[in-house]
Write a protein that holds these residues in place. Structure first.
Motif, PDB file in Angstrom:
ATOM      1  N   TYR A  64      24.226  11.693 -36.871  1.00 58.65           N
ATOM      2  CA  TYR A  64      25.030  10.490 -37.096  1.00 58.65           C
ATOM      3  C   TYR A  64      26.491  10.852 -37.352  1.00 58.65           C
ATOM      4  O   TYR A  64      27.412  10.188 -36.839  1.00 58.65           O
ATOM      5  N   TRP A  65      26.714  11.885 -38.158  1.00 62.13           N
ATOM      6  CA  TRP A  65      28.092  12.298 -38.451  1.00 62.13           C
ATOM      7  C   TRP A  65      28.841  12.644 -37.162  1.00 62.13           C
ATOM      8  O   TRP A  65      30.006  12.268 -36.990  1.00 62.13           O
ATOM      9  N   GLU A  66      28.175  13.341 -36.279  1.00 58.11           N
ATOM     10  CA  GLU A  66      28.812  13.759 -35.028  1.00 58.11           C
ATOM     11  C   GLU A  66      29.106  12.576 -34.111  1.00 58.11           C
ATOM     12  O   GLU A  66      29.920  12.685 -33.196  1.00 58.11           O
ATOM     13  N   ASN A  67      28.438  11.449 -34.356  1.00 62.39           N
ATOM     14  CA  ASN A  67      28.668  10.250 -33.541  1.00 62.39           C
ATOM     15  C   ASN A  67      29.539   9.228 -34.253  1.00 62.39           C
ATOM     16  O   ASN A  67      29.563   8.047 -33.877  1.00 62.39           O
ATOM     17  N   GLY A  68      30.259   9.679 -35.277  1.00 59.98           N
ATOM     18  CA  GLY A  68      31.252   8.830 -35.914  1.00 59.98           C
ATOM     19  C   GLY A  68      30.779   8.019 -37.096  1.00 59.98           C
ATOM     20  O   GLY A  68      31.545   7.225 -37.654  1.00 59.98           O
ATOM     21  N   TYR A  69      29.520   8.178 -37.487  1.00 61.88           N
ATOM     22  CA  TYR A  69      29.001   7.500 -38.683  1.00 61.88           C
ATOM     23  C   TYR A  69      29.263   8.407 -39.886  1.00 61.88           C
ATOM     24  O   TYR A  69      28.631   9.457 -40.030  1.00 61.88           O
ATOM     25  N   THR A  70      30.172   7.996 -40.749  1.00 55.30           N
ATOM     26  CA  THR A  70      30.573   8.865 -41.854  1.00 55.30           C
ATOM     27  C   THR A  70      29.603   8.810 -43.028  1.00 55.30           C
ATOM     28  O   THR A  70      29.209   9.846 -43.566  1.00 55.30           O
ATOM     29  N   ASN A  71      29.234   7.597 -43.426  1.00 61.57           N
ATOM     30  CA  ASN A  71      28.410   7.419 -44.621  1.00 61.57           C
ATOM     31  C   ASN A  71      26.986   7.028 -44.229  1.00 61.57           C
ATOM     32  O   ASN A  71      26.739   5.925 -43.757  1.00 61.57           O
ATOM     33  N   ILE A  72      26.059   7.954 -44.468  1.00 64.89           N
ATOM     34  CA  ILE A  72      24.660   7.750 -44.129  1.00 64.89           C
ATOM     35  C   ILE A  72      23.862   7.658 -45.426  1.00 64.89           C
ATOM     36  O   ILE A  72      23.922   8.564 -46.262  1.00 64.89           O
ATOM     37  N   ALA A  73      23.124   6.582 -45.586  1.00 61.96           N
ATOM     38  CA  ALA A  73      22.322   6.404 -46.803  1.00 61.96           C
ATOM     39  C   ALA A  73      20.881   6.799 -46.562  1.00 61.96           C
ATOM     40  O   ALA A  73      20.262   6.380 -45.584  1.00 61.96           O
ATOM     41  N   ALA A  84       0.598  -1.134 -62.775  1.00 62.81           N
ATOM     42  CA  ALA A  84       1.562  -1.813 -63.645  1.00 62.81           C
ATOM     43  C   ALA A  84       2.974  -1.345 -63.345  1.00 62.81           C
ATOM     44  O   ALA A  84       3.201  -0.242 -62.846  1.00 62.81           O
ATOM     45  N   GLY A  85       3.922  -2.223 -63.666  1.00 63.43           N
ATOM     46  CA  GLY A  85       5.330  -1.877 -63.532  1.00 63.43           C
ATOM     47  C   GLY A  85       5.920  -2.229 -62.186  1.00 63.43           C
ATOM     48  O   GLY A  85       5.218  -2.643 -61.257  1.00 63.43           O
ATOM     49  N   PRO A  86       7.224  -2.067 -62.052  1.00 68.25           N
ATOM     50  CA  PRO A  86       7.925  -2.434 -60.825  1.00 68.25           C
ATOM     51  C   PRO A  86       7.821  -1.363 -59.752  1.00 68.25           C
ATOM     52  O   PRO A  86       7.421  -0.222 -60.027  1.00 68.25           O
ATOM     53  N   VAL A  87       8.169  -1.735 -58.546  1.00 67.19           N
ATOM     54  CA  VAL A  87       8.467  -0.761 -57.515  1.00 67.19           C
ATOM     55  C   VAL A  87       9.970  -0.544 -57.578  1.00 67.19           C
ATOM     56  O   VAL A  87      10.749  -1.491 -57.720  1.00 67.19           O
ATOM     57  N   VAL A  88      10.389   0.716 -57.516  1.00 75.47           N
ATOM     58  CA  VAL A  88      11.802   1.073 -57.664  1.00 75.47           C
ATOM     59  C   VAL A  88      12.269   1.799 -56.406  1.00 75.47           C
ATOM     60  O   VAL A  88      11.588   2.707 -55.908  1.00 75.47           O
ATOM     61  N   ALA A  89      13.406   1.383 -55.893  1.00 76.59           N
ATOM     62  CA  ALA A  89      13.987   2.026 -54.713  1.00 76.59           C
ATOM     63  C   ALA A  89      15.359   2.575 -55.049  1.00 76.59           C
ATOM     64  O   ALA A  89      16.067   2.054 -55.910  1.00 76.59           O
ATOM     65  N   ALA A  90      15.718   3.646 -54.361  1.00 76.44           N
ATOM     66  CA  ALA A  90      17.054   4.212 -54.496  1.00 76.44           C
ATOM     67  C   ALA A  90      17.642   4.447 -53.113  1.00 76.44           C
ATOM     68  O   ALA A  90      16.921   4.755 -52.160  1.00 76.44           O
ATOM     69  N   ALA A  91      18.938   4.262 -53.013  1.00 85.36           N
ATOM     70  CA  ALA A  91      19.692   4.562 -51.795  1.00 85.36           C
ATOM     71  C   ALA A  91      20.805   5.520 -52.183  1.00 85.36           C
ATOM     72  O   ALA A  91      21.509   5.281 -53.170  1.00 85.36           O
ATOM     73  N   VAL A  92      20.948   6.596 -51.442  1.00 88.11           N
ATOM     74  CA  VAL A  92      21.920   7.634 -51.799  1.00 88.11           C
ATOM     75  C   VAL A  92      22.725   8.034 -50.571  1.00 88.11           C
ATOM     76  O   VAL A  92      22.158   8.335 -49.513  1.00 88.11           O
ATOM     77  N   ILE A  93      24.044   8.040 -50.723  1.00 90.27           N
ATOM     78  CA  ILE A  93      24.932   8.581 -49.697  1.00 90.27           C
ATOM     79  C   ILE A  93      25.442   9.925 -50.200  1.00 90.27           C
ATOM     80  O   ILE A  93      26.070  10.008 -51.261  1.00 90.27           O
ATOM     81  N   LEU A  94      25.136  10.980 -49.473  1.00 95.10           N
ATOM     82  CA  LEU A  94      25.574  12.315 -49.856  1.00 95.10           C
ATOM     83  C   LEU A  94      26.885  12.665 -49.167  1.00 95.10           C
ATOM     84  O   LEU A  94      27.138  12.264 -48.027  1.00 95.10           O
ATOM     85  N   LYS A  95      27.711  13.430 -49.864  1.00 94.24           N
ATOM     86  CA  LYS A  95      28.913  13.962 -49.245  1.00 94.24           C
ATOM     87  C   LYS A  95      28.500  15.009 -48.206  1.00 94.24           C
ATOM     88  O   LYS A  95      27.433  15.610 -48.303  1.00 94.24           O
ATOM     89  N   GLN A 124      27.231  14.721 -57.698  1.00 94.38           N
ATOM     90  CA  GLN A 124      27.716  15.122 -56.374  1.00 94.38           C
ATOM     91  C   GLN A 124      27.690  14.020 -55.320  1.00 94.38           C
ATOM     92  O   GLN A 124      28.411  14.082 -54.329  1.00 94.38           O
ATOM     93  N   ALA A 125      26.839  13.023 -55.490  1.00 98.31           N
ATOM     94  CA  ALA A 125      26.674  12.000 -54.450  1.00 98.31           C
ATOM     95  C   ALA A 125      27.927  11.148 -54.308  1.00 98.31           C
ATOM     96  O   ALA A 125      28.669  10.926 -55.266  1.00 98.31           O
ATOM     97  N   LEU A 126      28.134  10.652 -53.108  1.00102.04           N
ATOM     98  CA  LEU A 126      29.244   9.732 -52.867  1.00102.04           C
ATOM     99  C   LEU A 126      28.938   8.361 -53.452  1.00102.04           C
ATOM    100  O   LEU A 126      29.807   7.697 -54.011  1.00102.04           O
ATOM    101  N   ALA A 127      27.674   7.919 -53.333  1.00103.70           N
ATOM    102  CA  ALA A 127      27.284   6.611 -53.859  1.00103.70           C
ATOM    103  C   ALA A 127      25.782   6.587 -54.095  1.00103.70           C
ATOM    104  O   ALA A 127      25.018   7.220 -53.362  1.00103.70           O
ATOM    105  N   ILE A 128      25.381   5.829 -55.118  1.00110.03           N
ATOM    106  CA  ILE A 128      23.960   5.674 -55.449  1.00110.03           C
ATOM    107  C   ILE A 128      23.686   4.207 -55.774  1.00110.03           C
ATOM    108  O   ILE A 128      24.442   3.579 -56.520  1.00110.03           O
ATOM    109  N   GLY A 129      22.629   3.671 -55.217  1.00107.50           N
ATOM    110  CA  GLY A 129      22.173   2.324 -55.551  1.00107.50           C
ATOM    111  C   GLY A 129      20.716   2.384 -55.982  1.00107.50           C
ATOM    112  O   GLY A 129      19.920   3.099 -55.375  1.00107.50           O
TER     113      GLY A 129
END
Length: 256
Positions: A64-73, A84-95, A124-129
Motif C-alpha cells: 500500500y505504501w508503494e502505491n501512495g497510501y501513507t496511513n494504513i490501519a 460476559a463483557g464487551p467485544v473490544v476492537a482496536a485500530a492502529v496506524i504504525l509509522k 511509537q504508533a502514529l494513531a490508535i483507536g
C-alpha cells in the motif's frame, strides 16, 4: 593480560556479530569461552530470523505504501467467545519506521509481554483507536455484527484517518480500501499491534468489572466460560454484563 571468561561473557552482551574478537574467542583453548561464542552465534541466528520475519510482516503495508497510501490501519478485535463483557476492537496506524520486532499476534505472548508491548506501541504508533460494544448490543445484533461495529468505531477514532484498512478475517462497512487477512494478526504488524492493544484494553476492562461484579473471577477468566465462572453463575446467577444469548446461559435462562 588474558581476558577472563566472565569478561568475555559480559562483552558478548554488547558486541556486534562482525566484531573481530569473535573469531579469536572461537579458537580459544578454554572450552568455556568456545561454548559462550557458540551460544552467542546461535542467538544471533535466531535474532536475524526474527528480524526477517518482522520485516516480512510489513509486506501488506509495504504494498500500500508503494502505491501512495501513507496511513494504513491494522484492525483486530478480542472477546468474541466469552460469556460476559464487551467485544473490544482496536485500530492502529504504525509509522513506516516502526521497529518493535517482538510485536506479533497477542495470543503468542504472555500477559507480561503484552503489557510491555502495549506501552511501547502507544509510544511509537502514529494513531490508535479503541472501541467496545457491550453485552446488551451483542445480544441484540449477534457477536459477528457487534465485532464489525466495534471495528468501525475504532477506525472512526483514528486521527489522522487511514487511507486503507488491513482487517483480521473481517470486513466492515467503510468506504475505505480494505483487505481481510485470515490469521492477519500473525501476518501483519499493524494487525498484530491492534490485537495487543485490544487484548490489554479488554483485560483491564474485565478486571474493573470484577470489582463491580465480584465472585465471577472476571479478573482471571476475562469472562470466558471457565469452571470457576460457570460455578459462580450457578451459585449467584448472571450479572448485567453477561451475554444472555450465549450458551449455556441462554439454556439456563430458558429452563423453568
Amino acid at each position: 593480560m588474558t581476558e577472563t571468561i566472565a569478561d568475555i561473557k559480559a562483552a558478548l552482551t554488547t558486541i556486534g556479530s562482525s566484531d573481530a574478537r569473535l573469531e579469536l574467542w572461537a579458537q580459544d583453548s578454554r572450552k568455556g569461552v568456545r561454548q559462550l561464542v557458540e551460544r552467542y552465534q546461535r542467538q544471533q541466528i535466531k535474532l536475524q530470523a526474527k528480524i526477517e520475519h518482522f520485516h516480512h510482516r510489513f509486506d501488506f503495508e509495504q504494498r500500500y505504501w508503494e502505491n501512495g497510501y501513507t496511513n494504513i490501519a491494522g484492525i483486530d478485535e478480542v472477546g468474541r467467545g466469552p460469556l460476559a463483557g464487551p467485544v473490544v476492537a482496536a485500530a492502529v496506524i504504525l509509522k513506516h519506521d516502526f521497529n518493535l520486532i517482538d510485536v506479533i499476534d497477542s495470543k503468542q505472548l504472555s500477559a507480561h509481554q503484552r503489557l510491555e508491548l502495549d506501552q511501547k506501541i502507544r509510544q511509537q504508533a502514529l494513531a490508535i483507536g479503541i472501541a467496545q460494544v457491550d453485552a446488551d448490543v451483542i445480544d441484540q445484533v449477534n457477536i459477528y455484527q457487534a465485532s464489525r461495529q466495534a471495528m468501525l468505531l475504532a477506525v472512526q477514532q483514528l486521527n489522522p484517518q487511514p487511507q486503507a484498512l488491513l482487517i483480521d478475517a473481517m470486513q466492515i462497512d467503510s468506504p475505505l480500501a480494505q483487505e481481510s487477512l485470515i490469521k492477519g494478526d500473525a501476518r501483519s504488524n499493524s494487525i498484530a499491534a491492534a490485537s495487543i492493544i485490544a487484548k490489554v484494553s479488554r483485560d483491564q476492562l474485565m478486571a474493573d468489572y470484577a470489582k463491580k461484579y465480584p465472585g465471577y473471577g472476571f479478573e482471571h477468566n476475562a469472562g470466558y466460560g471457565t469452571a470457576e465462572h460457570l460455578a459462580a453463575i450457578k451459585q449467584q446467577g448472571i450479572c448485567p454484563i453477561h451475554r444472555r444469548t450465549f450458551a449455556p446461559i441462554k439454556d439456563w435462562i430458558a429452563t423453568p
